[in-house]
Scaffold this motif. Structure first.
Motif, PDB file in Angstrom:
ATOM      1  N   GLU A 101       0.998  -1.207  -0.029  1.00 23.13           N
ATOM      2  CA  GLU A 101       0.225  -0.039   0.127  1.00 23.13           C
ATOM      3  C   GLU A 101       1.012   1.321  -0.015  1.00 23.13           C
ATOM      4  O   GLU A 101       1.759   1.497   0.616  1.00 23.13           O
ATOM      5  CB  GLU A 101      -0.867  -0.117   1.224  1.00 23.13           C
ATOM      6  N   LYS A 102       0.574   2.253  -0.747  1.00 23.12           N
ATOM      7  CA  LYS A 102       0.845   3.577  -0.574  1.00 23.12           C
ATOM      8  C   LYS A 102      -0.150   4.531   0.050  1.00 23.12           C
ATOM      9  O   LYS A 102      -1.233   4.851  -0.481  1.00 23.12           O
ATOM     10  CB  LYS A 102       1.167   4.138  -2.279  1.00 23.12           C
ATOM     11  N   LEU A 103       0.316   4.999   1.151  1.00 23.64           N
ATOM     12  CA  LEU A 103      -0.556   5.745   1.902  1.00 23.64           C
ATOM     13  C   LEU A 103      -0.238   6.814   2.553  1.00 23.64           C
ATOM     14  O   LEU A 103      -1.061   7.546   3.351  1.00 23.64           O
ATOM     15  CB  LEU A 103      -1.436   4.789   3.241  1.00 23.64           C
ATOM     16  N   SER A 104       0.959   7.257   2.426  1.00 23.09           N
ATOM     17  CA  SER A 104       1.570   8.349   3.031  1.00 23.09           C
ATOM     18  C   SER A 104       0.768   9.742   2.539  1.00 23.09           C
ATOM     19  O   SER A 104       0.641   9.822   1.586  1.00 23.09           O
ATOM     20  CB  SER A 104       3.080   8.721   2.735  1.00 23.09           C
ATOM     21  N   GLY A 105       0.521  10.419   3.665  1.00 23.54           N
ATOM     22  CA  GLY A 105      -0.114  11.734   3.450  1.00 23.54           C
ATOM     23  C   GLY A 105      -1.546  11.601   2.805  1.00 23.54           C
ATOM     24  O   GLY A 105      -2.457  12.394   2.344  1.00 23.54           O
ATOM     25  N   ALA A 106      -2.280  10.265   3.254  1.00 20.04           N
ATOM     26  CA  ALA A 106      -3.430  10.130   2.730  1.00 20.04           C
ATOM     27  C   ALA A 106      -4.653  10.873   3.397  1.00 20.04           C
ATOM     28  O   ALA A 106      -5.691  10.977   3.019  1.00 20.04           O
ATOM     29  CB  ALA A 106      -3.960   8.440   2.630  1.00 20.04           C
ATOM     30  N   ALA A 125      -1.026   5.035  11.695  1.00 18.24           N
ATOM     31  CA  ALA A 125      -0.120   6.029  10.685  1.00 18.24           C
ATOM     32  C   ALA A 125      -0.354   5.635   9.551  1.00 18.24           C
ATOM     33  O   ALA A 125      -0.030   4.518   9.248  1.00 18.24           O
ATOM     34  CB  ALA A 125       1.014   6.167  11.437  1.00 18.24           C
ATOM     35  N   ASN A 126      -0.844   6.654   8.496  1.00 15.48           N
ATOM     36  CA  ASN A 126      -0.908   6.342   7.091  1.00 15.48           C
ATOM     37  C   ASN A 126       0.549   6.315   6.826  1.00 15.48           C
ATOM     38  O   ASN A 126       1.530   7.142   6.866  1.00 15.48           O
ATOM     39  CB  ASN A 126      -1.480   7.455   6.517  1.00 15.48           C
ATOM     40  N   CYS A 127       0.911   5.439   6.048  1.00 14.14           N
ATOM     41  CA  CYS A 127       2.330   5.185   5.421  1.00 14.14           C
ATOM     42  C   CYS A 127       2.257   4.346   4.308  1.00 14.14           C
ATOM     43  O   CYS A 127       1.486   3.483   4.016  1.00 14.14           O
ATOM     44  CB  CYS A 127       3.280   4.779   6.535  1.00 14.14           C
ATOM     45  N   ASP A 128       3.537   3.939   3.424  1.00 16.63           N
ATOM     46  CA  ASP A 128       3.874   3.308   2.681  1.00 16.63           C
ATOM     47  C   ASP A 128       4.497   2.016   3.355  1.00 16.63           C
ATOM     48  O   ASP A 128       5.412   1.990   4.162  1.00 16.63           O
ATOM     49  CB  ASP A 128       4.765   3.763   1.506  1.00 16.63           C
ATOM     50  N   GLY A 129       4.170   0.738   2.471  1.00 16.82           N
ATOM     51  CA  GLY A 129       4.833  -0.218   2.986  1.00 16.82           C
ATOM     52  C   GLY A 129       4.436  -1.599   2.309  1.00 16.82           C
ATOM     53  O   GLY A 129       3.187  -1.497   1.729  1.00 16.82           O
ATOM     54  N   LYS A 159       4.040   1.607  14.379  1.00 15.62           N
ATOM     55  CA  LYS A 159       4.579   1.036  13.100  1.00 15.62           C
ATOM     56  C   LYS A 159       4.187   1.468  11.861  1.00 15.62           C
ATOM     57  O   LYS A 159       5.002   1.727  10.881  1.00 15.62           O
ATOM     58  CB  LYS A 159       4.411  -0.280  13.192  1.00 15.62           C
ATOM     59  N   GLY A 160       2.524   2.057  11.836  1.00 16.23           N
ATOM     60  CA  GLY A 160       2.155   2.316  10.645  1.00 16.23           C
ATOM     61  C   GLY A 160       1.036   1.285  10.268  1.00 16.23           C
ATOM     62  O   GLY A 160       1.186   0.045  10.598  1.00 16.23           O
ATOM     63  N   HIS A 161       0.209   1.676   9.077  1.00 22.83           N
ATOM     64  CA  HIS A 161      -1.035   0.981   8.674  1.00 22.83           C
ATOM     65  C   HIS A 161      -1.065   1.079   7.114  1.00 22.83           C
ATOM     66  O   HIS A 161      -1.868   1.748   6.694  1.00 22.83           O
ATOM     67  CB  HIS A 161      -2.247   1.183   9.559  1.00 22.83           C
TER      68      HIS A 161
END
Lengths: 138, 400
Positions: free
Chosen positions: B110-115, B219-223, B345-347
């Motif tokens: 998923e790409k979610l940074s700044g979503a 936390a919205n993030c990429d991973g 950790k992020g989601h």
């Protein structure tokens, strides 16, 4: 008489389960077989799979079962506001808690509430949309 | 009895901001990492299950194949809200249990940074006349007028409802759950955020939806994360080193929400989690008291509390006392979210349901570095996708 003139001064509910005639109240679709209640248009009952429903009135007084005070929402949504879940005599209803300061000192789990209506404004044809919320009953 | 399934290889990318990588890049990194960890190649894999919820759902798996190996195997592109990754893993496990293949690969990216807000993030445009539409015959957008559709708000109410039913909750209690997870994250180099917050910092941060402040939200993030699973028969043909590091999938369960009164008014994330946990404990033949660590779906601090109860880590109604006892800190009796959880950790949605399995597997292998839970032999990974779907996997360190 144009249709625009005929609409002016009329009121329309925000949702079709809000009844404005007489004392404003909410209605639910109740499954004829198992009495499960729903507010949306139904195809069949998610509990018992039958497809026959009747319209029932929902009590206008209830108790706040859960709430949040939303401070961050989409552009155009006024914040803060109190979103809640209200137990109206056994039927659970979603709605805003209104006419109370939006802070945890004034909004309390278990507080007694009653249905009230709010105006959303008037459209180009002069029709006023009416929404609902729950206000402190005491 | 279907054959046992083992995790042979598993990989999680660094969670965080990856501005130069797209979902395929992230998925490929996870797949190649998992295959290298397994000691296998793409041509050994018999089925691929792939998830990328916010973007390339329709053919994400095939896009990954084009960068990792087009071997002609069946691809299942899956979507199940925040349980998408667990669903992919569930599909791979199911294929092996069904006897259709010996090796399965599951991946979520998923790409979610700044979503920002993922639901209720934009209000639908409204016309200049009131016209009823949709299943409620609504003449205007309901978000903000009839409650909230935002996830922080929905999960805030879920935590508050627990407090109303059993008592003992407070803004401070929920904030202390977040304090724990952020403290845990400082030991996890793959976490998007590794910053410890004081209780005061958490409570005084930006309020999103009371009682959830910003650090109490995932936390919205990429991973991305990927897992290679194999049948027990296949594992027996592999090297002793591969067998030694393999982790047994003692339970793999996916549920949806059974109808409950009011579940269509406020989502009921409790019943389907309880059902999934019960099925998982029965499948694994172990109980919650046997768990050495738990990674559960703390999409919000308010959610973590209710899942202590739903996963039966404590007696029904006892989640507040359970947390207050210190049980869920990493030095407690049932460490929960030693990875830092979704709050730090992020989601990255589709990755989450495999990333939490990676965390548990890494501890069972004794490879978790500074945050290793000493002697961990049994762990549980849980996710919830609102709508709803619940995935529970129980993993064991065991000899094949």
């Amino acid at each position: 008489m144009t249709s625009e003139q005929s609409l002016a001064g009329r009121r329309i509910p925000l949702v079709d389960y809000l009844v404005l005639e007489g004392e404003p109240h909410l209605v639910a679709h109740e499954c004829v077989t198992c009495a499960a209640r729903y507010f949306d248009r139904r195809n069949a009952c998610a509990s018992c799979e039958q497809a026959e429903f009747r319209v029932v009135d929902v009590p206008t007084e209830g108790e706040l079962r859960a709430f949040t005070i939303v401070s961050f929402a989409a552009p155009g949504v006024p914040v803060p506001f109190v979103a809640g879940v209200v137990d109206c005599g056994g039927t659970t209803v979603r709605g805003n808690v209104v006419n109370v300061p939006p802070d945890p000192e004034h909004v309390r789990l278990g507080m007694k509430l009653r249905l009230t209506t709010t105006s959303l404004g008037t459209d180009a044809a002069g029709v006023e949309a009416i929404g609902y919320g729950f206000e402190p009953a005491a | 009895m279907a054959e046992n399934v083992w995790i042979l290889g598993i990989h999680m990318t660094k969670f965080g901001k990856h501005p130069t990588l797209d979902p395929v890049d992230l998925g490929v990194e996870a797949i190649r990492g998992a295959l290298a960890d397994a000691g296998l190649r793409m041509r050994d894999v018999g089925v691929l299950a792939a998830g990328n919820l916010m973007g390339r759902g329709g053919s994400f798996g095939q896009q990954l194949q084009k960068q990792t190996g087009q071997t002609g195997i069946p691809v299942f592109n899956v979507a199940n809200a925040c349980a998408t990754g667990a669903t992919a893993l569930r599909v791979a496990v199911m294929a092996i249990r069904a006897g259709e293949t010996e090796v399965g690969l599951a991946v979520g990216a998923e790409k979610l940074s700044g979503a920002g807000l993922l639901a209720g993030g934009a209000r639908e445009a409204e016309g200049d006349t009131w016209a009823p539409k949709g299943r409620f015959g609504a003449v205007a957008a309901l978000d903000g007028r009839v409650g909230t559709e935002t996830m922080p708000g929905v999960f805030a109410q879920i935590g508050m409802e627990y407090g109303h039913r059993y008592g003992g909750t407070s803004f401070e209690l929920f904030a202390r759950i977040s304090e724990k997870n952020h403290a845990h994250s400082t030991l996890n180099p793959l976490a998007a955020y590794q910053k410890r917050f004081t209780l005061g910092q958490i409570m005084n941060d930006v309020m999103i939806a009371y009682p959830n402040t910003r650090p109490m939200c995932s936390a919205n993030c990429d991973g991305a994360a990927a897992a290679v699973v194999v049948s027990e028969a296949k594992l027996r043909t592999l090297s002793l080193e591969q067998q030694r590091r393999a982790v047994k999938v003692s339970a793999s369960v996916l549920t949806s929400d059974p109808w409950q009164e009011a579940c269509q008014v406020l989502p009921d994330v409790n019943t389907l989690t309880r059902v999934a946990a019960e099925q998982a404990y029965e499948q694994a033949g172990i109980g919650p008291e046997d768990l050495d660590l738990v990674e559960l779906h703390d999409c919000f601090a308010t959610a973590e509390l209710v899942h202590y109860d739903n996963l039966k880590l404590c007696p029904q109604g006892g989640a507040v006392d359970f947390f207050n006892s210190g049980a869920t800190w990493r030095d407690g009796t049932t460490p929960v979210n030693v990875s830092g959880g979704l709050e730090s950790k992020g989601h990255p949605i589709a990755a989450t349901g495999i990333a939490n399995v990676w965390e548990v597997a890494t501890h069972l292998r004794g490879e978790a570095g500074d945050r290793q839970i000493a002697g961990a032999r049994v762990g549980l990974a849980h996710v919830i996708g609102l709508g709803s779907a619940c995935g529970v996997h129980i993993l064991e360190k065991a000899a094949v």
